[in-house]
Design a protein around this motif. Sequence first.
Motif, mmCIF file in Angstrom:
data_model
loop_
_atom_site.group_PDB
_atom_site.id
_atom_site.type_symbol
_atom_site.label_atom_id
_atom_site.label_comp_id
_atom_site.label_asym_id
_atom_site.label_seq_id
_atom_site.Cartn_x
_atom_site.Cartn_y
_atom_site.Cartn_z
ATOM 1 N N ARG A 87 -22.754 -45.965 39.424
ATOM 2 C CA ARG A 87 -23.535 -44.832 38.919
ATOM 3 C C ARG A 87 -24.501 -44.353 40.003
ATOM 4 O O ARG A 87 -24.760 -45.059 40.968
ATOM 5 C CB ARG A 87 -24.339 -45.245 37.676
ATOM 6 N N ARG A 88 -25.040 -43.147 39.789
ATOM 7 C CA ARG A 88 -26.069 -42.660 40.700
ATOM 8 C C ARG A 88 -27.230 -43.660 40.751
ATOM 9 O O ARG A 88 -27.679 -44.148 39.708
ATOM 10 C CB ARG A 88 -26.586 -41.305 40.218
ATOM 11 N N ALA A 89 -27.688 -43.933 41.958
ATOM 12 C CA ALA A 89 -28.797 -44.865 42.134
ATOM 13 C C ALA A 89 -30.106 -44.168 41.795
ATOM 14 O O ALA A 89 -30.267 -42.967 42.033
ATOM 15 C CB ALA A 89 -28.832 -45.362 43.581
ATOM 16 N N GLU A 123 -17.164 -49.089 49.388
ATOM 17 C CA GLU A 123 -18.152 -48.854 50.441
ATOM 18 C C GLU A 123 -19.435 -49.650 50.195
ATOM 19 O O GLU A 123 -20.118 -50.048 51.136
ATOM 20 C CB GLU A 123 -18.451 -47.353 50.551
ATOM 21 N N ILE A 124 -19.770 -49.862 48.913
ATOM 22 C CA ILE A 124 -20.956 -50.684 48.642
ATOM 23 C C ILE A 124 -20.736 -52.075 49.234
ATOM 24 O O ILE A 124 -21.678 -52.734 49.669
ATOM 25 C CB ILE A 124 -21.274 -50.746 47.123
ATOM 26 N N ASN A 140 -28.302 -36.472 44.466
ATOM 27 C CA ASN A 140 -27.901 -36.864 43.107
ATOM 28 C C ASN A 140 -28.195 -35.750 42.100
ATOM 29 O O ASN A 140 -28.703 -35.985 41.010
ATOM 30 C CB ASN A 140 -28.584 -38.176 42.686
ATOM 31 N N ARG A 170 -27.371 -51.807 49.302
ATOM 32 C CA ARG A 170 -26.904 -51.894 47.917
ATOM 33 C C ARG A 170 -26.329 -50.565 47.409
ATOM 34 O O ARG A 170 -26.034 -50.437 46.229
ATOM 35 C CB ARG A 170 -28.080 -52.292 47.002
ATOM 36 N N VAL A 171 -26.224 -49.594 48.294
ATOM 37 C CA VAL A 171 -25.750 -48.275 47.857
ATOM 38 C C VAL A 171 -24.540 -47.850 48.687
ATOM 39 O O VAL A 171 -24.229 -48.427 49.727
ATOM 40 C CB VAL A 171 -26.856 -47.196 47.990
ATOM 41 N N ALA A 172 -23.874 -46.827 48.179
ATOM 42 C CA ALA A 172 -22.891 -46.085 48.975
ATOM 43 C C ALA A 172 -23.303 -44.623 48.926
ATOM 44 O O ALA A 172 -23.909 -44.177 47.950
ATOM 45 C CB ALA A 172 -21.493 -46.261 48.418
ATOM 46 N N VAL A 173 -23.024 -43.914 49.995
ATOM 47 C CA VAL A 173 -23.506 -42.541 50.107
ATOM 48 C C VAL A 173 -22.354 -41.603 50.448
ATOM 49 O O VAL A 173 -21.563 -41.874 51.360
ATOM 50 C CB VAL A 173 -24.592 -42.426 51.203
ATOM 51 N N GLU A 174 -22.289 -40.518 49.693
ATOM 52 C CA GLU A 174 -21.413 -39.395 50.040
ATOM 53 C C GLU A 174 -22.299 -38.273 50.566
ATOM 54 O O GLU A 174 -23.292 -37.920 49.925
ATOM 55 C CB GLU A 174 -20.726 -38.866 48.778
ATOM 56 N N ILE A 210 -17.649 -39.859 52.308
ATOM 57 C CA ILE A 210 -18.394 -41.119 52.356
ATOM 58 C C ILE A 210 -18.923 -41.348 53.765
ATOM 59 O O ILE A 210 -18.213 -41.144 54.753
ATOM 60 C CB ILE A 210 -17.495 -42.294 51.933
ATOM 61 N N VAL A 211 -20.182 -41.747 53.845
ATOM 62 C CA VAL A 211 -20.753 -42.135 55.142
ATOM 63 C C VAL A 211 -20.668 -43.657 55.237
ATOM 64 O O VAL A 211 -21.284 -44.357 54.431
ATOM 65 C CB VAL A 211 -22.238 -41.715 55.254
ATOM 66 N N PRO A 212 -19.919 -44.194 56.186
ATOM 67 C CA PRO A 212 -19.874 -45.661 56.334
ATOM 68 C C PRO A 212 -21.269 -46.191 56.676
ATOM 69 O O PRO A 212 -22.016 -45.552 57.425
ATOM 70 C CB PRO A 212 -18.906 -45.878 57.506
ATOM 71 N N ARG A 213 -21.591 -47.349 56.131
ATOM 72 C CA ARG A 213 -22.952 -47.881 56.320
ATOM 73 C C ARG A 213 -23.349 -48.006 57.797
ATOM 74 O O ARG A 213 -24.507 -47.710 58.140
ATOM 75 C CB ARG A 213 -23.104 -49.212 55.585
ATOM 76 N N PRO A 214 -22.450 -48.416 58.680
ATOM 77 C CA PRO A 214 -22.857 -48.510 60.101
ATOM 78 C C PRO A 214 -23.312 -47.178 60.699
ATOM 79 O O PRO A 214 -23.957 -47.156 61.750
ATOM 80 C CB PRO A 214 -21.580 -49.011 60.803
ATOM 81 N N GLU A 268 -24.746 -37.807 47.448
ATOM 82 C CA GLU A 268 -24.578 -38.624 46.248
ATOM 83 C C GLU A 268 -24.862 -40.056 46.692
ATOM 84 O O GLU A 268 -24.220 -40.569 47.615
ATOM 85 C CB GLU A 268 -23.156 -38.528 45.690
ATOM 86 N N ILE A 269 -25.830 -40.668 46.037
ATOM 87 C CA ILE A 269 -26.201 -42.043 46.373
ATOM 88 C C ILE A 269 -25.933 -42.888 45.133
ATOM 89 O O ILE A 269 -26.528 -42.650 44.077
ATOM 90 C CB ILE A 269 -27.687 -42.124 46.778
ATOM 91 N N VAL A 270 -24.996 -43.825 45.264
ATOM 92 C CA VAL A 270 -24.586 -44.589 44.082
ATOM 93 C C VAL A 270 -24.786 -46.081 44.315
ATOM 94 O O VAL A 270 -24.897 -46.546 45.449
ATOM 95 C CB VAL A 270 -23.106 -44.326 43.711
ATOM 96 N N CYS A 271 -24.841 -46.808 43.199
ATOM 97 C CA CYS A 271 -24.959 -48.261 43.272
ATOM 98 C C CYS A 271 -24.206 -48.867 42.094
ATOM 99 O O CYS A 271 -23.734 -48.139 41.216
ATOM 100 C CB CYS A 271 -26.423 -48.689 43.249
#
Lengths: 264, 64
Positions: A55-57, A97-98, B4, B29-33, B38-42, B56-59
Amino acid sequence: MGGEQAGKTGAEDWLEIGGRRFRSRFILGSGKFSLEMTRAVLENAGAEMATLAVRRANVGGEENILDYMPPGITLLPNTSGARTAEEALRIARLAREIGCGDFVKIEVVRDTKYLLPDNYETARATEMAAREGFIALPYMYPDLSAARDMAQAGAAAIMPLGAPIGSNQGLLTREFIRILVEEIDLPIIVDAGIGRPSQACEAMEIGAAAVMANTAIATAGDAAVMACAFKSAIEAGRLAWLAGPGRVLERRAEAASPLTGFLR
Amino acid sequence: MLVNGQEKKLQTPATLMEFLRAEGYGPERVAVERNGAIVPRPDYDAVRLAEGDELEIVCFVGGG
């Protein structure tokens, strides 16, 4: 089946999915719990796999559910919220990706009342996800043709529903799950609708490879104790399946005591 | 920017990593579009945010 099952009652009875081996056949959903209760329930359940949602953080360093997951547990993110295969794939990619592995429970639901999965979109999503290297476990309505499509598409296991999700109505689809167990050469994991330990046990008795539950535990009077009850029931049902249930006599009786040597 | 679904003024030129930290998201703890990709964490340190970006920031949360 008897031969295949023989000798698996002991140490060598593993559930294998996507190259990973599990001792526990109880998959727990992590919804509807407080974070502390999530941990207690997972521990009591002996679960080695748990589902999560994406879900959105929220802004701010609020507590994260990952910090409450027991070490070594396999995370099974779901694609809840997806209404199409493309949306499911997008959620699966974000989940990966998480950074908690390649497992994904493919869930595509367009029906807003009974929340029944869309088997067609689910099969499409399974194919797309498997092609990208996901270990895809599609949540589906127990239809044999759809299950075959999903197996063909590269599913690692099939997750047919027992009843509408969150309903606790039990194993309404029993006979159709039986067909999947017989016809599909993948682990069949009964997911959704199971409300009581006896129903989870029955699913295992008819050959399900595992049972997933969430609402049944979360809505119980004491969730942590109910997790123990499900654990025992699932283990009992598994042993019963491995043992091979005794036959049913339709129209007569048969004494268990000897019919000779009566006192006269 | 749109973060978001909410309008958000980008205060100073910032990298994605700086933005996440300043806003209190845990980058691990998140993934970001960003604009649908998607932006890879590195890459969080290398990506410079721009006015008009959509994030979009998701967890993970509890779910069945």
